[in-house]
Design a protein around this motif. Sequence first.
Motif, PDB file in Angstrom:
ATOM      1  N   VAL A 216       0.844  -1.189   0.000  1.00  0.00           N
ATOM      2  CA  VAL A 216       0.000   0.000   0.000  1.00  0.00           C
ATOM      3  C   VAL A 216       0.881   1.242   0.000  1.00  0.00           C
ATOM      4  CG1 VAL A 216      -1.886   1.210   1.168  1.00  0.00           C
ATOM      5  CG2 VAL A 216      -1.705  -1.275   1.377  1.00  0.00           C
ATOM      6  N   PRO A 217       0.619   2.220  -0.878  1.00  0.00           N
ATOM      7  CA  PRO A 217       1.344   3.491  -0.820  1.00  0.00           C
ATOM      8  C   PRO A 217       0.790   4.353   0.308  1.00  0.00           C
ATOM      9  CG  PRO A 217      -0.251   3.545  -2.608  1.00  0.00           C
ATOM     10  CD  PRO A 217      -0.315   2.159  -2.029  1.00  0.00           C
ATOM     11  N   THR A 218       1.670   5.001   1.044  1.00  0.00           N
ATOM     12  CA  THR A 218       1.220   5.874   2.119  1.00  0.00           C
ATOM     13  C   THR A 218       1.147   7.320   1.635  1.00  0.00           C
ATOM     14  OG1 THR A 218       3.398   6.505   2.992  1.00  0.00           O
ATOM     15  CG2 THR A 218       2.486   4.375   3.696  1.00  0.00           C
ATOM     16  N   ARG A 270      -7.042  -0.767  -0.989  1.00  0.00           N
ATOM     17  CA  ARG A 270      -6.671   0.089  -2.121  1.00  0.00           C
ATOM     18  C   ARG A 270      -6.914   1.557  -1.735  1.00  0.00           C
ATOM     19  NH1 ARG A 270      -5.665  -3.220  -6.412  1.00  0.00           N
ATOM     20  NH2 ARG A 270      -6.756  -5.226  -6.469  1.00  0.00           N
ATOM     21  N   TYR A 271      -6.122   2.436  -2.352  1.00  0.00           N
ATOM     22  CA  TYR A 271      -6.229   3.872  -2.079  1.00  0.00           C
ATOM     23  C   TYR A 271      -7.043   4.550  -3.162  1.00  0.00           C
ATOM     24  CZ  TYR A 271      -4.892   8.705  -1.122  1.00  0.00           C
ATOM     25  OH  TYR A 271      -4.913  10.046  -0.840  1.00  0.00           O
ATOM     26  N   ASP A 272      -7.951   5.429  -2.744  1.00  0.00           N
ATOM     27  CA  ASP A 272      -8.818   6.178  -3.659  1.00  0.00           C
ATOM     28  C   ASP A 272      -8.412   7.647  -3.638  1.00  0.00           C
ATOM     29  OD1 ASP A 272     -11.024   6.982  -5.239  1.00  0.00           O
ATOM     30  OD2 ASP A 272     -12.183   7.417  -3.426  1.00  0.00           O
ATOM     31  N   LYS A 277      -8.846   8.369   0.786  1.00  0.00           N
ATOM     32  CA  LYS A 277      -9.017   7.377   1.834  1.00  0.00           C
ATOM     33  C   LYS A 277      -8.580   6.008   1.321  1.00  0.00           C
ATOM     34  CE  LYS A 277     -13.039   9.664   3.950  1.00  0.00           C
ATOM     35  NZ  LYS A 277     -14.506   9.564   4.184  1.00  0.00           N
ATOM     36  N   TYR A 278      -8.275   5.157   2.260  1.00  0.00           N
ATOM     37  CA  TYR A 278      -7.996   3.757   1.974  1.00  0.00           C
ATOM     38  C   TYR A 278      -9.282   2.964   2.203  1.00  0.00           C
ATOM     39  CZ  TYR A 278      -3.193   5.391   2.444  1.00  0.00           C
ATOM     40  OH  TYR A 278      -2.022   6.074   2.297  1.00  0.00           O
ATOM     41  N   SER A 307     -10.312   4.052   5.831  1.00  0.00           N
ATOM     42  CA  SER A 307      -9.397   4.672   6.776  1.00  0.00           C
ATOM     43  C   SER A 307      -8.772   5.898   6.141  1.00  0.00           C
ATOM     44  CB  SER A 307      -8.287   3.690   7.178  1.00  0.00           C
ATOM     45  OG  SER A 307      -7.288   4.341   7.947  1.00  0.00           O
ATOM     46  N   PRO A 308      -8.581   6.963   6.886  1.00  0.00           N
ATOM     47  CA  PRO A 308      -7.886   8.139   6.340  1.00  0.00           C
ATOM     48  C   PRO A 308      -6.370   7.987   6.378  1.00  0.00           C
ATOM     49  CG  PRO A 308      -8.611   8.589   8.579  1.00  0.00           C
ATOM     50  CD  PRO A 308      -9.134   7.225   8.236  1.00  0.00           C
ATOM     51  N   ASP A 309      -5.867   7.011   7.190  1.00  0.00           N
ATOM     52  CA  ASP A 309      -4.429   6.980   7.451  1.00  0.00           C
ATOM     53  C   ASP A 309      -3.834   5.584   7.624  1.00  0.00           C
ATOM     54  OD1 ASP A 309      -5.589   6.237   9.830  1.00  0.00           O
ATOM     55  OD2 ASP A 309      -4.870   7.975  10.972  1.00  0.00           O
TER      56      ASP A 309
END
Length: 379
Positions: A216-218, A270-272, A277-278, A307-309
């Motif tokens: 996952v990219p942060t 996955r990130y949107d 958000k994740y 999740s936001p973080d």
Amino acid sequence: MVPYFIMTLSIALYFAELPPGTIVAYSPANSGIYIGSPGIISLRECVYLAKHDEFGPMSTEHTLAVTHVYRSDDSGNSWRRISTVRGMFWASIFVHNNSVYLLGTDKHHGNIVIRKSVDEGYIWTEPSTRNFGILEIGQYHTAPVPIIEFNGKLWRAFEDAMGSERWGDRYRAIVMSAPIDSNLLDSRNWTFSNYIAKSKDWLNGEFYAWLEGNIVPTKNNTLVNILRVDTRKGGKCAMVEIDNDGKTIHFDPEKGFINFNGGSTKFTIRYDEKTQKYWTLCNWPTEEEVKKQHSAKIRNTLVLAYSPDLFQWTPCKMILHHQDTEKHGFQYADWVFENDDIIAVVRTAYDDFLGGANNFHDANYLTFHRIKNFRDSCN
């Protein structure tokens, strides 16, 4: 003459209470072959590929595993099988540079292999050498987890299965990566990180395994590997940090465990960009259910969570549910964004006319689902 299997399928589905969603594939419990490792991609608007493999006592998962690939040309309303791939297990399906790939193992705890299709999944390359499809030789474990493009490379998580002979103890977290413009079938283009074994002392002795990691990219422009965590109490996942060169990964047991109710079973994150958000589809057991049995055995509820973080997770919509936990399961959901929707395939254990699934784990269906306007569900 109509084949017996097709007759059995037709009779079973005609009289049974059908599972929710659209049925992609079905295998009755009495066949001894169960449906595992769902995967899905969108080739373009309305055209999808889905896949699953076979496991169970009558399968060939321990010798030469079998994966089936299906196609829908009508937004998931109907499906047809287009290929059967022998020597493919626990595979991710993904699109890169106009080709479709399967990346997994050749059997249960097998070699890491990759296959390529240039005709949208009908014909696949055959791994034969380290320069053509065999990426690593040994015993490896994984699931259909995300393939992430980040900083000019493709990234994927694996676990090796050579740390022990016991489930859980044997799995050591690793990460692999390759340049996006390289020949992905050539093992020389892949970089493997160091291996991190789990410790029995983590989580006060309640840590039994980590597996099925998600790259996952942060928001800090780094990559992490978030793994499913097996504990008797449940509710945890683990975050492993990844160096930019892909050669080194790190884990801090003091900071690396995250409270996440969906962490006891396989999940995909996955990130949107639109919501920043994740998102995940995961099992979400209740406190009462966890008091009665191990959380990894509770797969009767699938929720959409965000999740936001990556540290604070909120369930916002129940997607699938059945009150029974013993013979019903909605698990191993794989999914992708499609405009304002999420499209997903689920390993589903459910009723049929032949007595239903063997148990919650040994799924008899692969089902397709669409979550319309998913962002509106969680405002």
